[in-house]
Design a protein around this motif. Sequence first.
Motif, PDB file in Angstrom:
ATOM      1  N   LEU A  76      85.901  50.166 -17.568  1.00  0.00           N
ATOM      2  CA  LEU A  76      86.160  48.802 -17.946  1.00  0.00           C
ATOM      3  C   LEU A  76      85.215  48.655 -19.100  1.00  0.00           C
ATOM      4  CD1 LEU A  76      87.557  46.110 -17.769  1.00  0.00           C
ATOM      5  CD2 LEU A  76      85.801  45.523 -15.873  1.00  0.00           C
ATOM      6  N   LYS A  77      84.137  49.089 -18.965  1.00  0.00           N
ATOM      7  CA  LYS A  77      82.972  48.842 -20.078  1.00  0.00           C
ATOM      8  C   LYS A  77      83.373  49.651 -21.325  1.00  0.00           C
ATOM      9  CE  LYS A  77      79.018  47.728 -17.299  1.00  0.00           C
ATOM     10  NZ  LYS A  77      77.681  48.112 -16.951  1.00  0.00           N
ATOM     11  N   LEU A  78      83.910  50.783 -21.324  1.00  0.00           N
ATOM     12  CA  LEU A  78      84.372  51.896 -22.353  1.00  0.00           C
ATOM     13  C   LEU A  78      85.317  51.177 -23.227  1.00  0.00           C
ATOM     14  CD1 LEU A  78      84.035  55.441 -20.822  1.00  0.00           C
ATOM     15  CD2 LEU A  78      82.477  54.260 -22.622  1.00  0.00           C
ATOM     16  N   ALA A  79      86.409  50.442 -22.043  1.00  0.00           N
ATOM     17  CA  ALA A  79      87.759  49.826 -22.930  1.00  0.00           C
ATOM     18  C   ALA A  79      87.260  48.563 -23.729  1.00  0.00           C
ATOM     19  CB  ALA A  79      88.482  49.608 -21.609  1.00  0.00           C
ATOM     20  N   LEU A  80      86.324  47.776 -23.315  1.00  0.00           N
ATOM     21  CA  LEU A  80      85.826  46.847 -23.970  1.00  0.00           C
ATOM     22  C   LEU A  80      84.737  46.996 -24.859  1.00  0.00           C
ATOM     23  CD1 LEU A  80      85.039  44.461 -20.804  1.00  0.00           C
ATOM     24  CD2 LEU A  80      87.063  44.262 -22.455  1.00  0.00           C
ATOM     25  N   GLY A  81      84.395  48.316 -25.406  1.00  0.00           N
ATOM     26  CA  GLY A  81      83.596  48.910 -26.354  1.00  0.00           C
ATOM     27  C   GLY A  81      82.071  48.422 -26.045  1.00  0.00           C
TER      28      GLY A  81
ATOM     29  N   LEU B 242      80.542  73.788 -10.300  1.00  0.00           N
ATOM     30  CA  LEU B 242      81.991  72.791 -10.530  1.00  0.00           C
ATOM     31  C   LEU B 242      81.128  71.885 -11.593  1.00  0.00           C
ATOM     32  CD1 LEU B 242      84.810  72.303  -9.849  1.00  0.00           C
ATOM     33  CD2 LEU B 242      83.892  71.022  -7.943  1.00  0.00           C
ATOM     34  N   LEU B 243      80.183  71.177 -11.260  1.00  0.00           N
ATOM     35  CA  LEU B 243      79.817  70.019 -11.947  1.00  0.00           C
ATOM     36  C   LEU B 243      79.346  70.669 -13.511  1.00  0.00           C
ATOM     37  CD1 LEU B 243      77.313  68.446  -9.307  1.00  0.00           C
ATOM     38  CD2 LEU B 243      79.575  67.609 -10.103  1.00  0.00           C
ATOM     39  N   GLU B 244      78.871  71.728 -13.613  1.00  0.00           N
ATOM     40  CA  GLU B 244      78.805  72.324 -15.064  1.00  0.00           C
ATOM     41  C   GLU B 244      80.041  72.317 -15.706  1.00  0.00           C
ATOM     42  OE1 GLU B 244      76.463  75.769 -14.695  1.00  0.00           O
ATOM     43  OE2 GLU B 244      74.704  74.797 -13.619  1.00  0.00           O
ATOM     44  N   ALA B 245      80.907  72.950 -14.947  1.00  0.00           N
ATOM     45  CA  ALA B 245      82.316  73.086 -15.817  1.00  0.00           C
ATOM     46  C   ALA B 245      82.926  71.675 -16.116  1.00  0.00           C
ATOM     47  CB  ALA B 245      83.407  73.799 -14.445  1.00  0.00           C
ATOM     48  N   THR B 246      82.747  70.686 -15.127  1.00  0.00           N
ATOM     49  CA  THR B 246      83.234  69.247 -15.620  1.00  0.00           C
ATOM     50  C   THR B 246      82.503  68.774 -17.013  1.00  0.00           C
ATOM     51  OG1 THR B 246      83.322  69.003 -13.288  1.00  0.00           O
ATOM     52  CG2 THR B 246      83.536  66.886 -14.705  1.00  0.00           C
ATOM     53  N   GLN B 247      81.339  69.043 -17.076  1.00  0.00           N
ATOM     54  CA  GLN B 247      80.582  68.663 -18.322  1.00  0.00           C
ATOM     55  C   GLN B 247      81.067  69.487 -19.330  1.00  0.00           C
ATOM     56  OE1 GLN B 247      77.416  66.637 -18.277  1.00  0.00           O
ATOM     57  NE2 GLN B 247      78.391  66.599 -20.342  1.00  0.00           N
ATOM     58  N   ARG B 248      81.534  70.736 -19.353  1.00  0.00           N
ATOM     59  CA  ARG B 248      81.891  71.789 -20.331  1.00  0.00           C
ATOM     60  C   ARG B 248      83.265  71.135 -20.551  1.00  0.00           C
ATOM     61  NH1 ARG B 248      79.181  76.127 -17.906  1.00  0.00           N
ATOM     62  NH2 ARG B 248      81.037  76.406 -16.604  1.00  0.00           N
ATOM     63  N   PHE B 249      83.979  70.759 -19.686  1.00  0.00           N
ATOM     64  CA  PHE B 249      85.472  70.217 -19.979  1.00  0.00           C
ATOM     65  C   PHE B 249      85.474  69.066 -20.774  1.00  0.00           C
ATOM     66  CE2 PHE B 249      88.687  66.972 -18.545  1.00  0.00           C
ATOM     67  CZ  PHE B 249      89.689  67.415 -19.101  1.00  0.00           C
ATOM     68  N   VAL B 250      84.468  68.028 -20.418  1.00  0.00           N
ATOM     69  CA  VAL B 250      84.268  66.589 -21.398  1.00  0.00           C
ATOM     70  C   VAL B 250      83.885  66.610 -22.493  1.00  0.00           C
ATOM     71  CG1 VAL B 250      83.433  64.521 -21.298  1.00  0.00           C
ATOM     72  CG2 VAL B 250      84.338  65.362 -19.128  1.00  0.00           C
ATOM     73  N   ALA B 251      82.972  68.052 -22.874  1.00  0.00           N
ATOM     74  CA  ALA B 251      82.314  67.998 -23.875  1.00  0.00           C
ATOM     75  C   ALA B 251      83.165  68.857 -25.009  1.00  0.00           C
ATOM     76  CB  ALA B 251      81.019  68.911 -23.975  1.00  0.00           C
ATOM     77  N   THR B 252      83.930  69.688 -24.567  1.00  0.00           N
ATOM     78  CA  THR B 252      84.919  70.454 -25.627  1.00  0.00           C
ATOM     79  C   THR B 252      86.255  69.835 -25.849  1.00  0.00           C
ATOM     80  OG1 THR B 252      85.723  71.571 -23.565  1.00  0.00           O
ATOM     81  CG2 THR B 252      84.078  72.853 -24.515  1.00  0.00           C
ATOM     82  N   THR B 253      86.755  69.002 -24.901  1.00  0.00           N
ATOM     83  CA  THR B 253      87.945  68.208 -25.215  1.00  0.00           C
ATOM     84  C   THR B 253      87.530  66.793 -25.747  1.00  0.00           C
ATOM     85  OG1 THR B 253      87.985  67.145 -23.118  1.00  0.00           O
ATOM     86  CG2 THR B 253      89.151  69.441 -23.403  1.00  0.00           C
ATOM     87  N   ARG B 254      86.349  66.229 -25.616  1.00  0.00           N
ATOM     88  CA  ARG B 254      85.898  65.015 -25.905  1.00  0.00           C
ATOM     89  C   ARG B 254      86.738  63.983 -25.290  1.00  0.00           C
ATOM     90  NH1 ARG B 254      82.321  65.441 -30.058  1.00  0.00           N
ATOM     91  NH2 ARG B 254      82.585  63.232 -30.868  1.00  0.00           N
ATOM     92  N   TRP B 255      87.191  64.214 -23.988  1.00  0.00           N
ATOM     93  CA  TRP B 255      87.899  63.417 -23.230  1.00  0.00           C
ATOM     94  C   TRP B 255      87.626  62.129 -23.095  1.00  0.00           C
ATOM     95  CZ3 TRP B 255      92.290  65.092 -20.903  1.00  0.00           C
ATOM     96  CH2 TRP B 255      93.043  64.275 -20.056  1.00  0.00           C
ATOM     97  N   ARG B 256      88.661  61.268 -23.158  1.00  0.00           N
ATOM     98  CA  ARG B 256      88.469  59.733 -23.186  1.00  0.00           C
ATOM     99  C   ARG B 256      89.113  59.105 -21.870  1.00  0.00           C
ATOM    100  NH1 ARG B 256      86.642  54.941 -25.401  1.00  0.00           N
ATOM    101  NH2 ARG B 256      88.002  53.174 -25.228  1.00  0.00           N
ATOM    102  N   GLY B 257      88.249  58.471 -20.983  1.00  0.00           N
ATOM    103  CA  GLY B 257      88.950  57.861 -19.866  1.00  0.00           C
ATOM    104  C   GLY B 257      88.785  58.605 -18.490  1.00  0.00           C
TER     105      GLY B 257
ATOM    106  N   GLY C  55      85.722  61.838 -12.883  1.00  0.00           N
ATOM    107  CA  GLY C  55      84.635  61.446 -13.751  1.00  0.00           C
ATOM    108  C   GLY C  55      85.363  60.317 -14.870  1.00  0.00           C
ATOM    109  N   VAL C  56      84.604  60.139 -15.619  1.00  0.00           N
ATOM    110  CA  VAL C  56      84.976  59.302 -16.907  1.00  0.00           C
ATOM    111  C   VAL C  56      84.375  59.942 -18.184  1.00  0.00           C
ATOM    112  CG1 VAL C  56      85.031  56.964 -17.956  1.00  0.00           C
ATOM    113  CG2 VAL C  56      85.260  57.338 -15.440  1.00  0.00           C
ATOM    114  N   GLY C  57      85.223  59.957 -19.008  1.00  0.00           N
ATOM    115  CA  GLY C  57      84.602  60.525 -20.250  1.00  0.00           C
ATOM    116  C   GLY C  57      84.561  59.694 -21.105  1.00  0.00           C
ATOM    117  N   ASP C  58      83.546  59.482 -22.303  1.00  0.00           N
ATOM    118  CA  ASP C  58      83.667  58.527 -23.259  1.00  0.00           C
ATOM    119  C   ASP C  58      84.308  58.685 -24.619  1.00  0.00           C
ATOM    120  OD1 ASP C  58      82.021  60.176 -24.515  1.00  0.00           O
ATOM    121  OD2 ASP C  58      80.104  58.994 -24.698  1.00  0.00           O
ATOM    122  N   GLY C  59      84.847  59.641 -24.803  1.00  0.00           N
ATOM    123  CA  GLY C  59      85.594  60.114 -25.959  1.00  0.00           C
ATOM    124  C   GLY C  59      84.658  60.762 -27.050  1.00  0.00           C
ATOM    125  N   ALA C  60      83.503  60.911 -26.897  1.00  0.00           N
ATOM    126  CA  ALA C  60      82.484  61.534 -27.795  1.00  0.00           C
ATOM    127  C   ALA C  60      81.862  62.894 -27.127  1.00  0.00           C
ATOM    128  CB  ALA C  60      81.582  60.538 -28.200  1.00  0.00           C
TER     129      ALA C  60
END
Length: 342
Positions: A299-304, A243-258, A207-212
Amino acid sequence: MDDIFVAVTGINASDNPAPGIGVARSLKGQNVKIAGLAYDAMEPGIYMDWLIDKSFLIPYPSAGSEALMERLLYIKQHFGLDVVVPTLDSELPFFIKYRSELEHHGIKTCLPSEEQFRLRSKERLAAIAEQSGLQAPKQAIVTSYNELAKAVQEIGLPVMVKGTLYKAYHAHTLEEAMAYFGKIVAQWGYPVIVQQAVTGEEMNVIGVGDGAGNLPGRVAVKKMSVTELGKIWTGVTIQHPGLLEATQRFVATTRWRGAFEMECIVDQDTVYLIEINPRFPAWVYFATGVGINLPIMLLKLALGETVETAGEYQAGKLYIRYTDEQICDMSRFQNIVTRGES
């Protein structure tokens, strides 16, 4: 709309394929001009004209940050470079550390922070698994044969012997574990990870996280067959709620970007988190093929730009990797060797 110039690393589509070709296939045809960044003149992506608009050799990370920065600025001046997408673990520390300097020169990225990058390390796997609602296999970090023997005794055979960035071996005896330990140390250095070998079905989600804390896109697959090097050869898309719920939690708790990939083993209702990779896997085009174009989101996230959350993909779609051959003139090879570009 003006063309966007994107550089993609990891264009080695060999028996141990890197992610770059899958990323390039996903970006192609989207007003994107693609520069393939290679470390060796024999990387097949250099010669894939239908995907790569221009290829450049770049220095290995061991050559130092100054050499790589100088090369990237050369590429920007002579080809154009708006966004760079590194796809190999060994490159990420450089691009994460120097992202501000790159942006100062007009080269954008979409990467995790240094702290996020450390969070996904194998040494912190148990903590991330707990935050995400998953199980983690027992593991120990070792730097000597004595520590290795103690870890094997405590964890119990069989075990996985892993490098912190690359390589993983399945050891059924202490002697095998020691041999693999020596092999990893000789190639990649210390420390080495000894991990409980759990059984079940191999399932991965990318997946891709947006940093937020948001997850605009993700796809889960079950591995059906892999190569001797552990690369997926055939797989099928799945909808696994846990598995999909865990992925959502991982991105939400870490605020993963990329980009990221979660490697898991599922044993009935238990999902073990085996590894988190801070980049796309080689099979990233599978996601694009089922309607979730993760590299375009990146790519879109990188370009803002705003990235809308993708819809659901269909389960039961089959992925089959294959080998191919291509023929080109020897002058292409000589050109990339002598001039460093083609």
